[in-house]
Design an enzyme around this catalytic site. Structure first.
Site, PDB file in Angstrom:
ATOM      1  N   ASP A   1      35.330  46.643  34.226  1.00  0.00           N
ATOM      2  CA  ASP A   1      34.328  45.670  34.628  1.00  0.00           C
ATOM      3  C   ASP A   1      33.058  45.898  33.809  1.00  0.00           C
ATOM      4  OD1 ASP A   1      33.367  43.644  36.649  1.00  0.00           O
ATOM      5  OD2 ASP A   1      31.940  45.251  37.040  1.00  0.00           O
ATOM      6  N   GLU A  61      35.483  43.502  30.083  1.00  0.00           N
ATOM      7  CA  GLU A  61      34.475  42.471  29.857  1.00  0.00           C
ATOM      8  C   GLU A  61      33.479  42.985  28.825  1.00  0.00           C
ATOM      9  OE1 GLU A  61      33.799  40.004  33.845  1.00  0.00           O
ATOM     10  OE2 GLU A  61      33.348  42.124  34.083  1.00  0.00           O
TER      11      GLU A  61
END
Length: 886
Positions: free
Chosen positions: A484, A513
């Site tokens: 993340d 990400e």
């Protein structure tokens, strides 16, 4: 927040800033009492403190320790970039030398302030950020094992707490019993406190009782805190449990013999992203006591697992689980439930979300991007959240998925914690205050990630991240990790993770990400693990270029109706675009097509092709909102997707963007057309669970805390049960106000203008998705694996000034490879008309419709043709049509 420190001005007779006692660096006794409003001073190493130029200009500064000892600071020079890890942020700061008479290790256990005193007045005072100096003083700690360690059945406890006055180990017979305290030994070289325990402590509970000065409260605190390296917990996470993960009784039958599925090249990966509760909580074929749990994945006769079997057979390779570590906002027991009859409300009513709002802070649902303990499975997903059962059931889940030839990906969130400071759900920051989190130049904790940003650039948190990932890969046989907000990590940290995993097993997948924003943007603090920096690492990043080009607009647009390549721009205008400037829409559509082409080749920076303006260009030269569209060096470094748990799910995006007159069956076709951009591309394909079933969240753009009602996958199409009569979740009410209220006018209009799909539409969508997966896995054409092969073999022969808007023709030359086909041609037709695409180089070849499409459930493919004499393919509307030559 203002910090209060015991400091006041003093008279010259008490030893002012210019007294003789300061000339040799000796401390001066003071008794001061002022407010410190910030923490601007940065203690870099044992002998260096830095302060911004404005604060330090023309000042005679001292370091005041414990409010009673003032040490003169000697100006040294200006900090230059490269001197310390964070000097990009602090370049230009004035540096000061700390006198030799000060013991930095002792000082760091007390309150700290940098002050300027003149006569009886304190002219300036600021607190101190001590993270860098702790890295400098205790560098050797990185080589020492921490947490709960075992040797010959004897547990040893090790916790890094270099600023603590005292640390004791508290042992509990039961989670509720009073503890017995045991003194721990301290090693001043490493800052680590240790204690060898007793074999009889196995399966008992423990906390660390820490006495430490905390800058947030500006006082010495004493509290009991769980172990950040915990491997087992009580149901409510208030106690760590003494557990050896190697114990025989924690291994399900067959665990020791478990062999990981064969690794898959990242360019051939297909990932299905799912939340543990979403997967089974609404599956009526699942035993009720197993719904929403890890064990649901082992119920092979259930609808949910049967669907997984179909996906695996067709080509899904990995199941990506949304966070499954210990989650701060999900109760371990006694979760709240709404008393409302949610199924009784109207399809566009605000009442459903109002009822959920009343319990959402205490219910059993959250995505889990609020980490509490990183190394323990979430207890609410276990049939018994107390103690070790969650460990066993997690392993059972991994085994069950592996037996379906599916690999398990953990969604990991090391970029922030749920809490900091002295709160009861703050773990790291109660043990080493001010170290594990990232602070701005004024000393406020950074929160650009949404929560309390961690600092993986700190040596000991970098160590923690690497070792935590190792634990999941070794103790739970996890085959992949999705990071993340990976761009908030240093690239060096993620590469260290990669190296550690390579030493455990080959082919463990890493992607994340790679967004750039916040305080780290543009490598402001360190070289980020961002899209632009991860090329050449074999680590994937999500491709927002293809996503936005397919959708139109961006995920945070105020008006969600903007159209793109996959949503009918120009050819099927909606209410927002029907009166738009057609020339401008044409330019947008053609540019969106170029971005999609880049996604189809894995977003390669060096891939060269003719763009829609007729110019030869590369991925790096193609524009995406001012940034290069292409950034990857190899196709496996791109994760292609058109929806994920974030933002609206694909059906809801299409509900907003497609012309409202589009039929249910054509909506299903557009659903699968958009998914084809990920499935039939180079790079990793990524899909949200249920999107192949036209799953809806009733237009909720951020369903992280919206409960089962908005999130559950509805497996029992058409059934009227506690999840309502809706077929896919569309029309489950207005989406929650806390995420989507600003879009309610658009949502209300859409909920009343668009019908939920029929069960036949949903079955059709599923079957078409499985067909596409089978096509992707029937050939190497969509997983060539290297940039050289992609450049050599993949072309867009009709790209240029005369290409058909909304249509892409892709040719993949497979000659010379050991493959089922010599040529693969795909026509991506996002328009509502049948198209003909003539490719001169294809004339004389023997293309035919792909065998899977020859048997397709969609009758439109019966009209797909190839004219050998002219090299012309005829492709139906709203479809990705694949032709091959064997």
């Amino acid at each position: 927040m203002a910090a209060i420190l015991a400091i006041t001005g003093c008279s010259p007779s008490e030893g002012g800033a210019g007294s003789d006692s300061e000339e040799d660096g000796s401390p001066e006794s003071v008794d001061l009492d002022i407010s410190v409003e910030d923490r601007r001073a940065i203690w870099l190493d044992a002998r260096t403190i830095a302060l911004d130029e404005e604060s330090s200009r023309d000042r005679d500064l001292e370091l005041v320790v414990g409010g009673t000892q003032a040490y003169p600071l000697a100006p040294e020079g200006v900090l230059e970039a490269g001197q310390v890890a964070e000097s990009q942020r602090y370049a230009g700061y004035q540096t000061f030398t700390v006198p030799e008479s000060l013991d930095p290790q002792a000082a760091l256990r007390e309150s700290l302030a940098v002050v300027d005193r003149e006569d009886e007045t304190t002219e300036f005072a600021t607190g101190v950020q001590a993270g860098p100096v702790l890295d400098d003083l205790y560098a050797s700690a990185v080589e020492t094992d921490l947490g709960l360690l075992w040797e010959d059945g004897i547990p040893t406890f090790a916790v890094w707490a270099p600023t603590a006055h005292q640390v004791e180990l508290e042992i509990y017979e039961t989670p509720e019993s009073d503890p017995t305290a045991h003194e721990m030994d301290y090693d001043p070289a490493t800052g680590i406190w240790t204690l060898q325990g007793d074999s009889g402590w196995d399966r008992l509970y423990y906390t660390y009782r820490v006495e430490v000065w905390h800058p947030d409260s500006q006082q010495t605190e004493t509290y009991s805190v769980t172990d950040p390296y915990s491997v087992s917990l009580t149901a409510d996470s208030t106690r760590s449990q003494i557990v050896n993960l190697d114990d025989d009784d924690l291994a399900p039958e067959g665990w020791e013999e478990l062999v990981r599925p064969e690794p898959v090249d990242p360019a051939a990966v297909h990932i299905w992203e799912v939340h543990v509760r979403d997967f089974s909580v609404a599956d009526n074929s699942m035993p009720e006591e197993l719904r929403g749990t890890y064990r649901a994945f082992g119920e092979n006769e259930s609808s949910a697992v049967q669907h997984l079997i179909d996906l695996s057979d067709a080509g899904i390779t990995h199941v990506h689980l949304l966070p499954t570590y210990d989650i701060a906002t999900i109760p371990g027991v006694d979760a709240a439930e709404s008393d409302c009859d949610l199924a009784s409300f109207e399809h566009d009513s605000p009442e459903q979300q109002e009822c959920i709002a009343e319990v959402r802070e205490q219910d059993a649902y959250n995505w889990g991007y609020d980490p509490f303990h990183f190394n323990v499975p979430e207890g609410s997903y276990s049939t018994e959240p107390e103690g070790v059962e969650r460990i066993i059931e997690y392993r059972e889940m991994v085994m069950a998925l592996n037996e379906l030839d599916l690999r398990v990906v953990n969604d990991v969130v090391y970029n922030h914690t749920h809490a900091s400071g002295t709160g009861e759900k703050s773990v790291f920051d109660r043990i080493v205050p001010g170290y594990y989190h990232r602070y701005d130049p004024e000393g406020e904790i950074e929160r650009s990630t949404c929560c309390e940003n961690t600092a993986p650039e700190r040596v000991m948190f970098d160590k923690f991240v690497v070792e935590s990932v190792e634990l999941w890969a070794e103790a739970y046989q996890v085959d992949g990790f999705r990071f993340d907000l990976m761009g908030h990590h240093p690239k060096e940290n993620i590469l260290a993770v990669q190296e550690a995993l390579e030493n455990i097993a080959p082919g463990i997948l890493i992607y994340g990400e790679g967004w750039e924003f916040g305080e780290v943007e543009n490598d402001a603090l360190f070289e980020q693990a961002s899209q632009s920096n991860m090329g050449g690492t074999d680590i994937g990043t999500f491709n927002d270029r293809m996503r936005d080009a397919a959708h139109g607009g961006g995920p945070f647009d105020e008006d969600p109706r903007s159209q793109g390549f996959g949503t009918g721009l120009l050819s099927q205008p909606n209410a927002a675009d029907i009166d738009g400037d057609e020339e401008e829409q044409l330019r947008e559509l053609l540019h969106a097509g170029d971005l999609v082409k880049m996604g189809l080749v894995g977003n390669l920076a060096d891939y060269s092709f003719i763009a829609s303006d007729g110019q030869q260009t590369t991925g790096a030269d193609l524009d995406y909102n001012g940034a290069p569209a292409g950034y990857a060096e190899q196709p496996g470094e791109t994760v292609n997707y058109v929806d994920a748990h974030d933002n609206e799910i694909l059906f809801d995006i299409l509900a907003y963007k497609l012309n409202h007159e589009v039929s249910g069956e054509d909506r299903a076709r557009m659903q699968i057309f958009n998914l084809s951009l990920a499935t039939l591309s180079q790079g990793s394909g990524f899909y949200t669970a249920g999107t192949e079933l036209m799953r809806s969240k009733s237009l909720d753009r951020d369903s992280y805390d919206s409960g089962d009602w908005f999130n559950a996958i509805r497996w029992n199409c058409g059934a009227s049960d506690e999840f309502g009569p809706s077929t896919n979740g569309f029309g489950a009410g207005l989406p929650p106000a806390w995420t989507t209220e600003e879009k309610w006018p658009y949502a209300e209009e859409t909920l009343n203008a668009v019908e939920a799909p029929s069960c036949e539409d949903i079955e059709f969508s599923k079957d078409r998705f499985l067909e596409q997966l089978r096509i992707a896995n029937s050939t190497q054409a969509f997983s060539l694996g290297s940039a050289e092969e992609v450049q050599q073999r993949v072309s867009f022969p009709l790209s240029g000034e005369n290409e058909t808007p909304g249509v892409i023709t892709m040719v993949i030359d497979m000659r010379g490879l050991d493959d089922a086909f010599e040529e693969v041609v795909v026509v991506f037709n996002g328009t509502d008309e049948v198209v003909e695409q003539s490719v001169e180089d294809l004339s004389g070849t023997s293309l035919e419709l792909h065998p899977v499409l020859q048997e397709s459930v969609d009758p439109v493919f019966a009209g797909a043709e190839f004219d050998e004499s002219t090299g012309t393919v005829t492709a139906p509307a709203r479809s990705a049509t694949v032709f091959v030559s064997e």
